[in-house]
Design a protein around this motif. Structure first.
Motif, PDB file in Angstrom:
ATOM      1  N   PRO A   4     -22.980  17.635  42.569  1.00  0.00           N
ATOM      2  CA  PRO A   4     -22.501  18.940  42.127  1.00  0.00           C
ATOM      3  C   PRO A   4     -22.949  19.323  40.722  1.00  0.00           C
ATOM      4  CG  PRO A   4     -20.770  17.779  43.293  1.00  0.00           C
ATOM      5  CD  PRO A   4     -21.913  16.803  43.133  1.00  0.00           C
ATOM      6  N   PHE A   7     -26.674  20.312  40.840  1.00  0.00           N
ATOM      7  CA  PHE A   7     -27.063  21.323  41.818  1.00  0.00           C
ATOM      8  C   PHE A   7     -27.616  22.536  41.081  1.00  0.00           C
ATOM      9  CE2 PHE A   7     -26.599  24.845  44.687  1.00  0.00           C
ATOM     10  CZ  PHE A   7     -26.814  24.304  45.953  1.00  0.00           C
ATOM     11  N   ARG A   9     -27.884  26.017  40.855  1.00  0.00           N
ATOM     12  CA  ARG A   9     -27.159  27.151  41.436  1.00  0.00           C
ATOM     13  C   ARG A   9     -28.096  28.343  41.626  1.00  0.00           C
ATOM     14  NH1 ARG A   9     -24.129  28.625  35.812  1.00  0.00           N
ATOM     15  NH2 ARG A   9     -25.604  30.235  35.127  1.00  0.00           N
ATOM     16  N   ALA A  13     -26.320  30.791  46.695  1.00  0.00           N
ATOM     17  CA  ALA A  13     -25.403  29.658  46.813  1.00  0.00           C
ATOM     18  C   ALA A  13     -24.003  30.044  46.373  1.00  0.00           C
ATOM     19  CB  ALA A  13     -25.920  28.483  45.974  1.00  0.00           C
ATOM     20  N   LEU A  17     -20.531  30.112  48.785  1.00  0.00           N
ATOM     21  CA  LEU A  17     -19.262  29.483  48.416  1.00  0.00           C
ATOM     22  C   LEU A  17     -18.154  30.527  48.311  1.00  0.00           C
ATOM     23  CD1 LEU A  17     -20.292  26.830  45.720  1.00  0.00           C
ATOM     24  CD2 LEU A  17     -19.854  26.493  48.158  1.00  0.00           C
ATOM     25  N   THR A  54     -30.105  26.814  51.856  1.00  0.00           N
ATOM     26  CA  THR A  54     -29.083  26.823  50.811  1.00  0.00           C
ATOM     27  C   THR A  54     -27.826  26.103  51.274  1.00  0.00           C
ATOM     28  OG1 THR A  54     -29.923  28.896  49.877  1.00  0.00           O
ATOM     29  CG2 THR A  54     -27.641  28.315  49.371  1.00  0.00           C
ATOM     30  N   ARG A  57     -28.372  22.396  51.235  1.00  0.00           N
ATOM     31  CA  ARG A  57     -28.304  21.861  49.871  1.00  0.00           C
ATOM     32  C   ARG A  57     -26.857  21.764  49.402  1.00  0.00           C
ATOM     33  NH1 ARG A  57     -30.255  25.608  46.498  1.00  0.00           N
ATOM     34  NH2 ARG A  57     -30.197  24.127  44.755  1.00  0.00           N
ATOM     35  N   LEU A  58     -26.070  22.762  49.733  1.00  0.00           N
ATOM     36  CA  LEU A  58     -24.654  22.733  49.370  1.00  0.00           C
ATOM     37  C   LEU A  58     -23.941  21.581  50.069  1.00  0.00           C
ATOM     38  CD1 LEU A  58     -23.869  26.566  49.562  1.00  0.00           C
ATOM     39  CD2 LEU A  58     -23.832  25.169  47.488  1.00  0.00           C
ATOM     40  N   GLN A  59     -24.312  21.323  51.321  1.00  0.00           N
ATOM     41  CA  GLN A  59     -23.709  20.220  52.061  1.00  0.00           C
ATOM     42  C   GLN A  59     -24.115  18.884  51.455  1.00  0.00           C
ATOM     43  OE1 GLN A  59     -24.710  20.124  56.221  1.00  0.00           O
ATOM     44  NE2 GLN A  59     -23.218  18.522  56.704  1.00  0.00           N
ATOM     45  N   LEU A  63     -20.523  20.271  48.382  1.00  0.00           N
ATOM     46  CA  LEU A  63     -19.817  21.507  48.058  1.00  0.00           C
ATOM     47  C   LEU A  63     -19.311  22.216  49.307  1.00  0.00           C
ATOM     48  CD1 LEU A  63     -22.165  22.847  45.231  1.00  0.00           C
ATOM     49  CD2 LEU A  63     -20.173  21.345  45.056  1.00  0.00           C
ATOM     50  N   GLY A  87     -16.471  22.162  45.961  1.00  0.00           N
ATOM     51  CA  GLY A  87     -17.160  23.443  46.061  1.00  0.00           C
ATOM     52  C   GLY A  87     -16.377  24.569  45.421  1.00  0.00           C
ATOM     53  N   CYS A  91     -17.805  26.746  42.389  1.00  0.00           N
ATOM     54  CA  CYS A  91     -17.936  28.191  42.518  1.00  0.00           C
ATOM     55  C   CYS A  91     -17.269  28.898  41.337  1.00  0.00           C
ATOM     56  CB  CYS A  91     -17.326  28.657  43.834  1.00  0.00           C
ATOM     57  SG  CYS A  91     -17.545  30.411  44.187  1.00  0.00           S
TER      58      CYS A  91
END
Length: 206
Positions: A4, A7, A9, A13, A17, A54, A57-59, A63, A87, A91
Motif C-alpha cells: 500500500p 502503490f 496512485r 485507482a 476505491l 488497475t 494492482r489494487l488487489q 487494497l 484500501g 483512499c
C-alpha cells in the motif's frame, strides 16, 4: 508485489476505491457507475482493459479483495470486488493529499505552448482559435450539466469537480482570447531572425 505505501496512485485507482467504498461491485458496474455519475470527465475510464489492470494492482497491494466470483472465471467482469480496511485508509489518504498538495502534472497544452513558436504567428493563431472554439463548446456543456444537476436537487458537493472545470475553462478562455487578439493585431509576433539571438540562452525566469 506492491504494498500500500508503495502503490503508485492514479485518479482511476482512487475512483475505484471511492466507488467500492459504497458497495462491492464487479468491474463493469464500477465503470458504469463512474460514467453515470459523470466522473468520466475527470477520470479516464474509457478502456476497460486499463480498469482491469488497475483493479489487479489494487488487489496485489491488498487494497481490494475478491468478494465473489462468477461461474465462468474467463470473464473478469463477473468477479465482484470489495474494498479492504487498508484500501479505505489509502483512499482517504490519497484524497487528502490530492486536495491539499499541488502537483506538477505535466499536461499536454503547456508543453505545446512552450514550442508554439515553431508554428509561426499565423499558424499559432489558427490552432489557438480552434482550441477556443472547442473550449466554448465544452463550457456550454458544463453549464448545461450543472444546471440539470441543480434542477434535480443534487447536493453541491457532488458537482464540485464540474464547478472547478467550469472555472478553469472560463479562465483559459479569457486568457486565450487575449493571446489570439494579440496575435491578430500583431502585438504578439516573432520570426526566426528575432528568435535566433536567444537560441543559446536558457530561460531566466523562475
Amino acid at each position: 508485489m506492491p504494498t500500500p505505501d508503495r502503490f503508485k496512485r492514479s485518479p482511476l485507482a482512487m475512483a475505484v476505491l471511492g466507488i467500492l467504498h459504497l458497495e462491492p461491485m464487479h468491474p463493469y458496474a464500477i465503470q458504469r457507475r463512474i460514467k453515470e455519475w459523470g466522473k468520466d470527465k475527470v477520470v479516464n475510464v474509457g478502456q476497460r482493459a486499463q480498469l482491469y489492470k488497475t483493479i489487479a494492482r489494487l488487489q496485489d497491494a491488498g487494497l481490494v479483495t475478491v468478494r465473489a466470483t462468477g461461474r465462468d472465471q474467463q470473464y473478469p467482469e463477473r468477479t465482484v470486488y470489495e474494498i479492504t480496511d487498508t484500501g479505505r485508509a489509502a483512499c482517504t489518504a490519497w484524497i487528502t493529499d490530492m486536495l491539499a498538495v499541488p502537483r506538477d502534472e505535466f499536461p499536454e497544452f503547456p508543453a505545446a505552448l512552450s514550442f508554439l513558436m515553431l508554428l509561426g504567428p499565423d499558424g499559432a493563431r489558427v490552432e489557438l482559435e480552434r482550441r477556443l472554439q472547442a473550449l466554448r463548446a465544452g463550457h456550454s456543456e458544463l453549464e448545461t450539466g450543472i444546471a440539470q444537476a441543480v434542477r434535480f436537487g443534487l447536493p453541491r458537493v457532488t458537482m464540485l469537480e464540474d464547478e472547478y472545470q467550469r472555472a478553469v475553462t472560463e479562465a483559459e478562455i479569457r486568457w486565450l482570447e487575449g493571446v489570439v487578439a494579440d496575435l491578430a493585431d500583431g502585438t504578439l509576433t516573432w520570426s526566426w531572425e528575432s528568435l535566433a539571438q536567444f537560441q543559446d540562452q536558457g530561460p531566466t525566469a523562475g
